[in-house]
Every structure is written in structure tokens, then in C-alpha cells.
Design a protein around this motif. Structure first.
Motif, PDB file in Angstrom:
ATOM      1  N   UNK A 205       1.566   3.116  13.673  1.00 17.58           N
ATOM      2  CA  UNK A 205       2.953   2.658  13.714  1.00 17.58           C
ATOM      3  C   UNK A 205       3.692   3.051  12.426  1.00 17.58           C
ATOM      4  N   UNK A 206       3.860   4.352  12.231  1.00 21.60           N
ATOM      5  CA  UNK A 206       4.344   4.829  10.928  1.00 21.60           C
ATOM      6  C   UNK A 206       5.844   4.654  10.679  1.00 21.60           C
TER       7      UNK A 206
ATOM      8  N   UNK B  61      10.682   1.572  12.710  1.00 19.50           N
ATOM      9  CA  UNK B  61      10.945   0.759  13.902  1.00 19.50           C
ATOM     10  C   UNK B  61       9.910  -0.360  14.013  1.00 19.50           C
ATOM     11  N   UNK B  62       8.681  -0.056  13.618  1.00 22.13           N
ATOM     12  CA  UNK B  62       7.606  -1.054  13.749  1.00 22.13           C
ATOM     13  C   UNK B  62       7.864  -2.298  12.875  1.00 22.13           C
ATOM     14  N   UNK B  63       8.105  -2.136  11.543  1.00 18.78           N
ATOM     15  CA  UNK B  63       8.417  -3.349  10.771  1.00 18.78           C
ATOM     16  C   UNK B  63       9.676  -4.054  11.266  1.00 18.78           C
TER      17      UNK B  63
ATOM     18  N   UNK C 262       0.842  -1.210   0.000  1.00 19.96           N
ATOM     19  CA  UNK C 262       0.000   0.000   0.000  1.00 19.96           C
ATOM     20  C   UNK C 262       0.874   1.255   0.000  1.00 19.96           C
ATOM     21  N   UNK C 263       1.941   1.207   0.802  1.00 18.34           N
ATOM     22  CA  UNK C 263       2.797   2.385   0.952  1.00 18.34           C
ATOM     23  C   UNK C 263       3.600   2.662  -0.326  1.00 18.34           C
ATOM     24  N   UNK C 264       4.248   1.628  -0.841  1.00 18.40           N
ATOM     25  CA  UNK C 264       5.179   1.847  -1.953  1.00 18.40           C
ATOM     26  C   UNK C 264       4.464   1.950  -3.298  1.00 18.40           C
TER      27      UNK C 264
END
Ligand code: HEM
Length: 138
Positions: A116-117, A120-122, A105-107
Motif C-alpha cells: 500500500x505505497x 491513498x492508503x493512509x 520508517x519512511x521519513x
């Protein structure tokens, strides 16, 4: 043979994706301290330029190969319910799919994560997934 090839694809693609997250979180985040804001954003942009060519595709390979692997590995659910292996594999696959959907979705669609933008989250999820992927066999 097919299983072996897809298993290897899974391992190498998660190396590339996870390797990027390790590099970004453990090392690149540090150079912020040595550069001013403008220099840092230029260095990061150069790095991300090459990251974008490879890492999102690796994530897709990781998810697609993972779906194949789970279709072979999950096995039938017995009358006693899910085995420990199936529970841990299910959690691992859920977290992996979450990363996959989030990344695509992001890329590819420019939709930024709602929660959790940061990277660090992934990174944390990848560490948990690697633990689960070893624990599930024991
Ligand atoms: C970015 C996300 C992912 C990461 C970092 C990841 C990581 C790993 C790692 C490190 C292994 C262990 C390989 C080994 O020890 O030989 C593994 C195995 C496995 N993964 Fe993933 N994985 C991801 C996504 C997925 C997804 C989305 C699925 C399923 C939908 C999946 C299903 C599996 C299965 C079934 C195995 C066991 C394969 C076997 O050992 O025969 N993975 N994964």
C-alpha cells in the motif's frame, strides 16, 4: 489538566496529519491534470518541502499522545472479556500505530512501505480511524 492538554495535542496533531492527507488526496492530486509532468513535479516538490518540516513530527505527536490517552482510557478487562469500547479502541490504536511506524520508517529511515505505497492508503486509514474514534464512545 494533563489529560486535557494531551487530548488537545492529540486532536491538533491528527488535524495536521489528517489535513495534509485530505489536501493531498482531494486537491493536490487534481493539479496533475492542469500541469505537465515537469511542472507538476516542481509544484509538488515545493509543497512537500514544507510538509516534511511539520507533518512527520505531527504524526509522532499523534502516536505518543495516543499512547498516553489509551493508557488512561483502556481500563481493566472484565471477566466477560473485552467491551465494545475496548475492541474499537484497540482497532483504532492498532491502525494509528501502523501509520506511525510506517511514517517514521519512511521519513526518518528512508524505508519505503512494503505494501500500500501510495498516500491513498493512509488517507483511507485516517478516515476509518476518525469513524472508530467517534463510534467507540457510542
Ligand atoms: C494518525 C493516527 C491517529 C488519528 C488520525 C487519531 C484520531 C483520533 C481522533 C479524531 C480522536 C477523537 C478525539 C475526540 O473526539 O475528542 C482520537 C481519540 C483517541 N485516540 Fe487517536 N488517533 C490516532 C492515533 C492514535 C494512537 C496510535 C492511539 C493509541 C495508541 C490513539 C488513542 C486514542 C484514544 C485513547 C482516544 C480517546 C481520547 C478521549 O476521547 O479521551 N490514537 N484519536
Amino acid at each position: 489538566m494533563t489529560y486535557l492538554i494531551i487530548h488537545l495535542l492529540h486532536i491538533f496533531s491528527v488535524f495536521i496529519y489528517g489535513g495534509f492527507l485530505f489536501t493531498d488526496n482531494l486537491f493536490l492530486s487534481r493539479i496533475k491534470n492542469d500541469l505537465n509532468a515537469e511542472e507538476h513535479s516542481r509544484v509538488r516538490e515545493y509543497f512537500m518541502k514544507y510538509v516534511r518540516q511539520v507533518v512527520p513530527k505531527s504524526l509522532i505527536v499523534a502516536v505518543l499522545s495516543g499512547i498516553y490517552l489509551i493508557s488512561v482510557n483502556f481500563g481493566p478487562i472484565s471477566e466477560a472479556g473485552l467491551s465494545n469500547f475496548q475492541i474499537l479502541l484497540g482497532i483504532k490504536a492498532f491502525l494509528g500505530l501502523w501509520l506511525g511506524v510506517r511514517g517514521v520508517l519512511q521519513v526518518f529511515f528512508g524505508i519505503q512501505p512494503l505494501v500500500f505505497k501510495s498516500h491513498t492508503f493512509p488517507f483511507i486509514l485516517v478516515v476509518i480511524i476518525i469513524f472508530l474514534s467517534q463510534l467507540m464512545f457510542s
